[in-house]
Design a protein around this motif. Structure first.
Motif, PDB file in Angstrom:
ATOM      1  N   UNK A   1       0.824  -1.202   0.000  1.00  0.00           N
ATOM      2  CA  UNK A   1       0.000   0.000   0.000  1.00  0.00           C
ATOM      3  C   UNK A   1       0.865   1.262   0.000  1.00  0.00           C
ATOM      4  N   UNK A   2       1.865   1.288   0.844  1.00  0.00           N
ATOM      5  CA  UNK A   2       2.754   2.450   0.879  1.00  0.00           C
ATOM      6  C   UNK A   2       3.506   2.608  -0.436  1.00  0.00           C
ATOM      7  N   UNK A   3       3.977   1.487  -1.012  1.00  0.00           N
ATOM      8  CA  UNK A   3       4.692   1.567  -2.283  1.00  0.00           C
ATOM      9  C   UNK A   3       3.788   2.070  -3.405  1.00  0.00           C
ATOM     10  N   UNK A   4       2.520   1.628  -3.413  1.00  0.00           N
ATOM     11  CA  UNK A   4       1.596   2.087  -4.459  1.00  0.00           C
ATOM     12  C   UNK A   4       1.328   3.583  -4.338  1.00  0.00           C
ATOM     13  N   UNK A   5       1.232   4.065  -3.114  1.00  0.00           N
ATOM     14  CA  UNK A   5       1.038   5.507  -2.939  1.00  0.00           C
ATOM     15  C   UNK A   5       2.247   6.293  -3.445  1.00  0.00           C
ATOM     16  N   UNK A   6       3.435   5.808  -3.151  1.00  0.00           N
ATOM     17  CA  UNK A   6       4.631   6.502  -3.631  1.00  0.00           C
ATOM     18  C   UNK A   6       4.728   6.435  -5.149  1.00  0.00           C
ATOM     19  N   UNK A   7       4.355   5.284  -5.729  1.00  0.00           N
ATOM     20  CA  UNK A   7       4.395   5.187  -7.180  1.00  0.00           C
ATOM     21  C   UNK A   7       3.378   6.115  -7.834  1.00  0.00           C
TER      22      UNK A   7
ATOM     23  N   UNK B   1       4.914   9.473  -7.786  1.00  0.00           N
ATOM     24  CA  UNK B   1       5.957   9.563  -8.806  1.00  0.00           C
ATOM     25  C   UNK B   1       5.362   9.669 -10.205  1.00  0.00           C
ATOM     26  N   UNK B   2       4.271   8.939 -10.450  1.00  0.00           N
ATOM     27  CA  UNK B   2       3.627   9.028 -11.762  1.00  0.00           C
ATOM     28  C   UNK B   2       3.075  10.431 -12.008  1.00  0.00           C
ATOM     29  N   UNK B   3       2.527  11.050 -10.960  1.00  0.00           N
ATOM     30  CA  UNK B   3       2.044  12.423 -11.126  1.00  0.00           C
ATOM     31  C   UNK B   3       3.166  13.395 -11.452  1.00  0.00           C
TER      32      UNK B   3
END
Length: 366
Positions: free
Chosen positions: A197-203, A206-208
């Motif tokens: 979950x934390x990694x998906x939020x960071x990704x 980063x995508x934004x």
């Protein structure tokens, strides 16, 4: 005369030495002494050091005042949740009243040991397995109170009681091992899910950032190429330009969507959308009768379901009709076939059936 006095003095000295040897007692620092004269306890407790008693008349009993460590043998019992266990413990106690410890009980050590065993079996039956394994402090306090209550009258004070070991059956050990393994696996999955979950939020963040800065995406692509090329392999990586993908995406979005349904061609064709419903389909006319034959009555065809859409109206034609004969046409208003113009002859009526012969009449020969 002098010799007699000398002999009496020597005898008296020897008697005094013998008396002192029989009367002198030494009480150690960790001990207390009790004097029994003719079996009766004399008042007072002899303190540590040198003391005298009357030989043959008095008897000195020494009591150890140190803390005694008494191991309790392993006791087997059934817990409140029906689990058979073996529990052993250790008891720490000391004598606080030497007179009661000698008079009130025959052997205070044995008495404390038996009381500890019975109390331990009682506390096993009142407790659950989880309490024996994890809540030992509470059980130790309860066991101490159970042993200390009768021991106070014996002049003994219980300092503390500790449960040393709890032995479980092998089947119960395997069950607990499986339970612990399942709990550890559950916690590991929860931790992995939290990390995802934390990694998906960071990704997503980063995508934004890369969407706002296209150059960042190019740098990331170059870093990926460098990481792949660093390994010793024969893979050839060709980066695909991101701008080309965006151009194709914009071209796809700008292309108009195709229309549904074909438009009729011809000067008299009317445009018709997919949502327009047309009347019932035209039914081809039956072949025209030959000259001198009666026209058959025209049957009106049943209309089709309203959801069936058909094309524009067309003139009715018969493939087997004679070209010289008049053709049936469809009415523009109703779409039903009409009979050809001309005189309509009525069909010949059917001959009436012959009357049945009366009963008793002979039938005519054919």
């Amino acid at each position: 005369m002098v010799e007699e006095l000398l002999a009496a003095g020597i005898a008296a000295g020897i008697g005094i030495v013998v008396y002192l040897a029989g009367a002198a007692r030494v009480v150690k620092q960790y001990e207390r002494g009790l004097v029994f004269r003719f079996g009766r306890l004399r008042a007072g407790v002899r303190s540590p050091g040198f003391t005298l008693v009357v030989p043959v008349v008095d008897r000195l009993r020494k009591v150890n005042m140190q803390i005694v460590t008494l191991p309790v043998p392993a006791q087997e019992g059934i817990t409140r949740d029906n689990v058979t266990v073996r529990v052993d413990a250790v008891v720490y106690f000391r004598v606080i009243d030497p007179a009661n410890a000698i008079i009130e009980v025959e052997d205070y050590r044995f008495a404390v040991s038996q009381m500890a065993q019975t109390s331990l079996r009682s506390i096993i039956g009142k407790s659950d397995l989880d309490d024996l394994l994890s809540n030992r402090e509470k059980l130790n306090q309860g066991l101490e109170l159970m042993i200390d209550s009768p021991a106070v009258g014996w002049g003994v004070q219980i300092d503390r009681v500790e449960i040393k070991d709890v032995s479980l059956p092998e089947t119960m050990k395997r069950s607990m091992a499986r339970q612990a393994e399942a709990d550890r696996e559950r916690r590991a999955r929860v931790i992995n899910a939290d990390a995802e979950l934390q990694a998906s939020r960071k990704l997503a963040e980063a995508a934004g950032v890369m969407a706002d800065q296209p150059a960042a995406l190019q740098l990331r692509l170059l870093q990926t190429v460098v990481a792949v090329a660093a390994e010793k392999n024969s893979t050839l990586v060709l980066p695909f330009p991101v701008e080309l993908l965006r151009f194709l995406e914009r071209a796809t979005e700008s292309q108009p969507a195709p229309r549904t349904g074909a438009q009729p061609q011809g000067p008299g064709a009317h445009p018709q959308g997919p949502e327009q419903a047309v009347g019932p389909k035209a039914v081809p006319a039956a072949p025209a009768p030959a000259a001198g034959q009666a026209h058959a009555p025209v049957h009106t065809p049943e209309p089709h379901a309203p959801e069936q859409a058909v094309g524009p109206k067309a003139p009715l034609r018969c493939a087997n009709a004679d070209p010289g004969l008049p053709r049936a046409t469809s009415d523009d208003a109703t779409g039903l076939p009409q009979p050809p113009p001309g005189p309509v002859t009525e069909p010949d009526p059917a001959p009436a059936p012959a009357p049945a012969p009366a009963a008793g009449t002979p039938s005519q020969a054919a």
